[in-house]
Design a protein around this motif. Structure first.
Motif, PDB file in Angstrom:
ATOM      1  N   MET A  34       0.842  -1.183   0.000  1.00  0.00           N
ATOM      2  CA  MET A  34       0.000   0.000   0.000  1.00  0.00           C
ATOM      3  C   MET A  34       0.888   1.248   0.000  1.00  0.00           C
ATOM      4  SD  MET A  34      -3.506   0.468   2.157  1.00  0.00           S
ATOM      5  CE  MET A  34      -3.213   1.523   3.560  1.00  0.00           C
ATOM      6  N   GLU A  35       0.395   2.327  -0.562  1.00  0.00           N
ATOM      7  CA  GLU A  35       1.128   3.575  -0.586  1.00  0.00           C
ATOM      8  C   GLU A  35       1.420   4.054   0.829  1.00  0.00           C
ATOM      9  OE1 GLU A  35      -0.650   6.529  -3.296  1.00  0.00           O
ATOM     10  OE2 GLU A  35      -1.907   4.881  -4.000  1.00  0.00           O
ATOM     11  N   GLN A  36       2.341   5.024   0.919  1.00  0.00           N
ATOM     12  CA  GLN A  36       2.690   5.571   2.208  1.00  0.00           C
ATOM     13  C   GLN A  36       1.538   6.413   2.769  1.00  0.00           C
ATOM     14  OE1 GLN A  36       5.628   4.859   3.929  1.00  0.00           O
ATOM     15  NE2 GLN A  36       5.725   3.345   2.284  1.00  0.00           N
ATOM     16  N   HIS A  37       1.538   6.530   4.107  1.00  0.00           N
ATOM     17  CA  HIS A  37       0.475   7.224   4.820  1.00  0.00           C
ATOM     18  C   HIS A  37       0.201   8.609   4.226  1.00  0.00           C
ATOM     19  CE1 HIS A  37      -0.971   9.944   7.994  1.00  0.00           C
ATOM     20  NE2 HIS A  37      -1.559   8.899   8.545  1.00  0.00           N
ATOM     21  N   GLY A  38       1.261   9.419   4.064  1.00  0.00           N
ATOM     22  CA  GLY A  38       1.077  10.778   3.573  1.00  0.00           C
ATOM     23  C   GLY A  38       0.511  10.832   2.171  1.00  0.00           C
ATOM     24  N   GLU A  39       0.904   9.902   1.318  1.00  0.00           N
ATOM     25  CA  GLU A  39       0.406   9.864  -0.054  1.00  0.00           C
ATOM     26  C   GLU A  39      -1.081   9.535  -0.088  1.00  0.00           C
ATOM     27  OE1 GLU A  39       2.969   6.854  -1.543  1.00  0.00           O
ATOM     28  OE2 GLU A  39       4.492   8.269  -2.257  1.00  0.00           O
ATOM     29  N   ILE A  40      -1.491   8.579   0.752  1.00  0.00           N
ATOM     30  CA  ILE A  40      -2.910   8.197   0.778  1.00  0.00           C
ATOM     31  C   ILE A  40      -3.755   9.338   1.332  1.00  0.00           C
ATOM     32  CG2 ILE A  40      -4.584   6.581   1.729  1.00  0.00           C
ATOM     33  CD1 ILE A  40      -2.365   4.489   1.807  1.00  0.00           C
ATOM     34  N   LEU A  41      -3.270   9.998   2.383  1.00  0.00           N
ATOM     35  CA  LEU A  41      -4.022  11.104   2.954  1.00  0.00           C
ATOM     36  C   LEU A  41      -4.162  12.239   1.948  1.00  0.00           C
ATOM     37  CD1 LEU A  41      -5.469  12.347   5.355  1.00  0.00           C
ATOM     38  CD2 LEU A  41      -3.250  13.143   6.217  1.00  0.00           C
ATOM     39  N   ALA A  42      -3.090  12.548   1.220  1.00  0.00           N
ATOM     40  CA  ALA A  42      -3.165  13.602   0.206  1.00  0.00           C
ATOM     41  C   ALA A  42      -4.133  13.224  -0.903  1.00  0.00           C
ATOM     42  CB  ALA A  42      -1.775  13.875  -0.371  1.00  0.00           C
ATOM     43  N   ARG A  43      -4.131  11.952  -1.299  1.00  0.00           N
ATOM     44  CA  ARG A  43      -5.058  11.484  -2.331  1.00  0.00           C
ATOM     45  C   ARG A  43      -6.505  11.575  -1.837  1.00  0.00           C
ATOM     46  NH1 ARG A  43      -4.486   7.350  -6.560  1.00  0.00           N
ATOM     47  NH2 ARG A  43      -2.342   7.116  -5.855  1.00  0.00           N
ATOM     48  N   TYR A  44      -6.720  11.214  -0.569  1.00  0.00           N
ATOM     49  CA  TYR A  44      -8.057  11.302   0.005  1.00  0.00           C
ATOM     50  C   TYR A  44      -8.542  12.750   0.024  1.00  0.00           C
ATOM     51  CZ  TYR A  44     -11.921  10.880   3.263  1.00  0.00           C
ATOM     52  OH  TYR A  44     -13.163  10.948   3.833  1.00  0.00           O
ATOM     53  N   ASP A  45      -7.703  13.659   0.496  1.00  0.00           N
ATOM     54  CA  ASP A  45      -8.090  15.067   0.521  1.00  0.00           C
ATOM     55  C   ASP A  45      -8.427  15.564  -0.882  1.00  0.00           C
ATOM     56  OD1 ASP A  45      -7.905  15.468   3.238  1.00  0.00           O
ATOM     57  OD2 ASP A  45      -5.907  16.336   3.194  1.00  0.00           O
ATOM     58  N   ARG A  46      -7.604  15.194  -1.850  1.00  0.00           N
ATOM     59  CA  ARG A  46      -7.791  15.684  -3.222  1.00  0.00           C
ATOM     60  C   ARG A  46      -9.075  15.144  -3.843  1.00  0.00           C
ATOM     61  NH1 ARG A  46      -3.388  14.052  -4.792  1.00  0.00           N
ATOM     62  NH2 ARG A  46      -3.915  12.171  -5.959  1.00  0.00           N
ATOM     63  N   GLN A  47      -9.335  13.863  -3.686  1.00  0.00           N
ATOM     64  CA  GLN A  47     -10.476  13.244  -4.359  1.00  0.00           C
ATOM     65  C   GLN A  47     -11.780  13.381  -3.588  1.00  0.00           C
ATOM     66  OE1 GLN A  47      -9.864   9.173  -5.471  1.00  0.00           O
ATOM     67  NE2 GLN A  47      -8.032   9.594  -6.677  1.00  0.00           N
ATOM     68  N   MET A  48     -11.728  13.160  -2.280  1.00  0.00           N
ATOM     69  CA  MET A  48     -12.956  13.012  -1.512  1.00  0.00           C
ATOM     70  C   MET A  48     -13.388  14.298  -0.811  1.00  0.00           C
ATOM     71  SD  MET A  48     -13.459   9.939  -2.323  1.00  0.00           S
ATOM     72  CE  MET A  48     -14.875   9.501  -1.319  1.00  0.00           C
ATOM     73  N   ARG A  49     -12.480  15.230  -0.670  1.00  0.00           N
ATOM     74  CA  ARG A  49     -12.825  16.477   0.025  1.00  0.00           C
ATOM     75  C   ARG A  49     -12.802  17.652  -0.948  1.00  0.00           C
ATOM     76  NH1 ARG A  49      -9.423  17.464   5.083  1.00  0.00           N
ATOM     77  NH2 ARG A  49     -11.245  18.729   5.642  1.00  0.00           N
ATOM     78  N   ARG A  50     -11.641  17.971  -1.501  1.00  0.00           N
ATOM     79  CA  ARG A  50     -11.614  19.056  -2.490  1.00  0.00           C
ATOM     80  C   ARG A  50     -12.422  18.690  -3.727  1.00  0.00           C
ATOM     81  NH1 ARG A  50      -5.469  20.539  -3.449  1.00  0.00           N
ATOM     82  NH2 ARG A  50      -5.233  18.333  -2.979  1.00  0.00           N
ATOM     83  N   GLY A  51     -12.409  17.412  -4.088  1.00  0.00           N
ATOM     84  CA  GLY A  51     -13.145  16.952  -5.267  1.00  0.00           C
ATOM     85  C   GLY A  51     -14.469  16.296  -4.923  1.00  0.00           C
TER      86      GLY A  51
END
Length: 268
Positions: A1-18
């Motif tokens: 699985m990707e690193q913690h920070g990468e997953i959190l950034a992806r979550y913010d980008r897709q599920m919150r900002r997007g």
């Protein structure tokens, strides 16, 4: 699985900002460092899903959201994550009249890496996807038994989800001898890596018998069929140990801050 920070950034980008609207008539709006949803009708979910603020802009942004929803006669939720800025945003929300609900842990798991999902349910228990109005009624009744809350909002919401294609919310219901004893749902926005597990609840007399774990397994299969890579859940302390055993890890915390000058607001 990707690193913690990468997953959190992806979550913010897709599920919150997007973020995408979660029901008919609802709209997502990007306004001055805030992403909010305004529901299409009274009783839908109104709230802030993402913000990028600092000490100079936070108070003004909070006041602007209070004015926006007050102009509609709506209560709303500011969904505050543990890594949101500024660091004292929680104090600013409290000062503006918001009330915090219990903090939950945002947990994620790779769909492919989930483990120990096989569950042997009691002989008279059936777990299935909701596909018709009768199933919606069962899911709403199970919600009421599990949480001792009115389930009319869930009934209305799930009925709107029966028609769209693709469906963005899928409910799962457990019955024992035909009576509803547990329900949960999968939020599945097309094109997102993450699918959300929401509303998992079991009637008190049926807890500890594998129904929650089985509902995670079924929803994981449904998520994989829809092309999602990750499952996410806002976990209460009671469900976090189960999720950790299944392979979920903690990303951050999330706290619902409610602005409710009148009757209680619904928490997503």
């Amino acid at each position: 699985m990707e690193q913690h920070g990468e997953i959190l950034a992806r979550y913010d980008r897709q599920m919150r900002r997007g973020a995408v609207a979660d029901g008919p008539g609802a709209r997502i709006e990007h306004v001055a460092g805030v992403v909010r949803q305004t529901a299409g009708h009274q009783g839908g979910w109104d709230g802030v899903v993402w913000s990028d603020l600092d000490a100079a802009t936070a108070d003004g942004a909070v006041a602007a959201q209070v004015r926006h929803f007050a102009s509609l006669g709506r209560e709303f939720e500011w969904k505050l994550y543990g890594h949101d800025r500024p660091g004292d945003l929680a104090d600013r929300l409290l000062a503006a009249g918001f009330e915090p609900e219990p903090t939950e842990t945002l947990m994620v798991a790779s769909v492919d890496a989930l483990r120990d999902l096989r569950v042997e349910l009691p002989a008279d228990v059936e777990l299935r996807e909701v596909t018709d109005p009768d199933g919606v009624d069962l899911a709403a009744r199970a919600y009421e038994r599990a949480f001792a809350r009115d389930g009319s909002w869930l009934r209305d919401y799930l009925l709107t989800q029966l028609a769209p294609a693709p469906r963005t919310a899928v409910a799962v219901v457990a019955t024992a001898g035909g009576e509803p004893v547990g329900s949960s749902r999968l939020e599945s926005a097309p094109g997102r890596d993450f699918a959300g597990l929401w509303g998992g609840g079991t009637a008190p007399q049926w807890r500890g018998r594998g129904l929650y774990r089985a509902s995670v397994a079924l929803r994981a299969r449904l998520a994989a069929e829809r092309g999602h890579r990750f499952l996410q859940v806002d976990a209460l302390p009671s469900s976090r140990p189960i999720l950790e055993r299944l392979g979920f890890t903690a990303l951050t915390t999330t706290t619902p801050f409610l602005y409710r000058p009148g009757r209680p607001a619904r928490v997503r």
